[in-house]
Write a protein that holds these residues in place. Sequence first.
Motif, PDB file in Angstrom:
ATOM      1  N   ILE A  37      95.474 -28.994 -60.810  1.00 55.97           N
ATOM      2  CA  ILE A  37      96.276 -28.184 -59.894  1.00 55.97           C
ATOM      3  C   ILE A  37      97.467 -27.594 -60.642  1.00 55.97           C
ATOM      4  O   ILE A  37      98.243 -28.316 -61.275  1.00 55.97           O
ATOM      5  CB  ILE A  37      96.793 -29.030 -58.712  1.00 55.97           C
ATOM      6  CG1 ILE A  37      95.640 -29.797 -58.037  1.00 55.97           C
ATOM      7  CG2 ILE A  37      97.533 -28.162 -57.724  1.00 55.97           C
ATOM      8  CD1 ILE A  37      94.579 -28.938 -57.446  1.00 55.97           C
TER       9      ILE A  37
ATOM     10  N   ARG B 217      93.474 -24.070 -58.379  1.00 53.02           N
ATOM     11  CA  ARG B 217      92.692 -25.276 -58.643  1.00 53.02           C
ATOM     12  C   ARG B 217      91.591 -24.936 -59.652  1.00 53.02           C
ATOM     13  O   ARG B 217      90.873 -23.938 -59.491  1.00 53.02           O
ATOM     14  CB  ARG B 217      92.074 -25.775 -57.345  1.00 53.02           C
ATOM     15  CG  ARG B 217      91.321 -27.108 -57.439  1.00 53.02           C
ATOM     16  CD  ARG B 217      89.856 -26.970 -57.793  1.00 53.02           C
ATOM     17  NE  ARG B 217      89.117 -26.108 -56.913  1.00 53.02           N
ATOM     18  CZ  ARG B 217      88.560 -26.498 -55.755  1.00 53.02           C
ATOM     19  NH1 ARG B 217      88.697 -27.739 -55.357  1.00 53.02           N
ATOM     20  NH2 ARG B 217      87.867 -25.647 -55.039  1.00 53.02           N
TER      21      ARG B 217
ATOM     22  N   MET C 224      99.545 -34.667 -52.528  1.00 56.48           N
ATOM     23  CA  MET C 224      98.191 -34.413 -53.019  1.00 56.48           C
ATOM     24  C   MET C 224      97.387 -35.696 -52.837  1.00 56.48           C
ATOM     25  O   MET C 224      97.518 -36.648 -53.608  1.00 56.48           O
ATOM     26  CB  MET C 224      98.213 -33.977 -54.473  1.00 56.48           C
ATOM     27  CG  MET C 224      99.133 -32.795 -54.764  1.00 56.48           C
ATOM     28  SD  MET C 224      98.756 -31.309 -53.764  1.00 56.48           S
ATOM     29  CE  MET C 224      97.130 -30.901 -54.402  1.00 56.48           C
TER      30      MET C 224
ATOM     31  N   SER D 134      92.699 -35.337 -58.187  1.00 55.55           N
ATOM     32  CA  SER D 134      93.547 -34.179 -58.484  1.00 55.55           C
ATOM     33  C   SER D 134      94.527 -34.517 -59.606  1.00 55.55           C
ATOM     34  O   SER D 134      95.066 -35.630 -59.664  1.00 55.55           O
ATOM     35  CB  SER D 134      94.305 -33.719 -57.234  1.00 55.55           C
ATOM     36  OG  SER D 134      95.195 -34.718 -56.790  1.00 55.55           O
TER      37      SER D 134
END
Length: 326
Positions: free
Chosen positions: A101, A110, A153, A158
Amino acid sequence: MLKKERKIPIKILKLEALLRRLPANHVRRKYIEEELARSYSGYRGEQALDYYVAQIPGKDHLIFQDLRLPFSKDYFFQIDLLLLTQRHFLILEAKNIAGTIFIDQNQLVRTIDDAKASYPNPIHQAENQQYHFGNLIQNHTNLILPNTSFVVMTNSNSIIKPNPDYRAVAQKVIGPPVIRPRVSRFYSEYQKDIIEKKELQKLSRQLIKMHTPSDPHIIEQFQIEKNEILPGVFCEECEQRTIIRLQRRWRCTQCGKVDDIRFIHALVDYCLLMGPSITNQQCRSFLQLTSSSISSKLLRSLHLPYTGEYKNRAYHLSIKELQKWL
């Protein structure tokens, strides 16, 4: 104290019902499945907030999960999680996005396997929620509360890529385990009560009253005609529309299972997709009954409110009330 609990969004229920009642080869099925996957991903991300917020010490904050409030006559803003006290308020915005990210002023990018996808800047989204909620409090109490927000998040896959040119990322974007220390640090900065406890409880009741869940018209959104919706009663065992009414019982023609409440599940689908009003003739057609007297008897047995008389009678369906029979 939990003041408003998160519930599965009506959009997800509608998407599931739509997929149940569309032909397997329908041209729009793929898009509906993708929308359902996105909706479930967002919902699971929001649920992750609830677990970590429960670990925040102190009992004087009011917790509101999934709050959708008006900022004008026809427009709303939605808060994934709100913490409200006599001294301040704090907003958490969940993002369940996997991959690497990178966030700049304009967007979130992304990257997964060299494939890139862009999303709106979530920091701006959370700050807009702060702005609107601050205005709402000021309009109702004539007071200004200190406030902040964080983007959480929630996806364990991620990876947040630092952006030295946009310091807000380091300050505002966090992982779920960091919720407790960041919130506790913010709480410690503001110790003076601004709203009286009685006024806070009044505001809490007003927020719950103002909450307006999103209720999209799914078949219109995907341009589905009502005559494309498959009627009938699904068998729980066979997962096919094979239950019919025979000699005062509901029986599956494929496996023989008797289930006298599955027709209520069908009425729930009707309410989700067609709307909250059903006539005797519509009920007969959707449940595939042999006579209008049977459909009339079934509708009356559920003690549904109605308007009109005789052939003009329309029964009013409610998901909440129908589910009480299940």
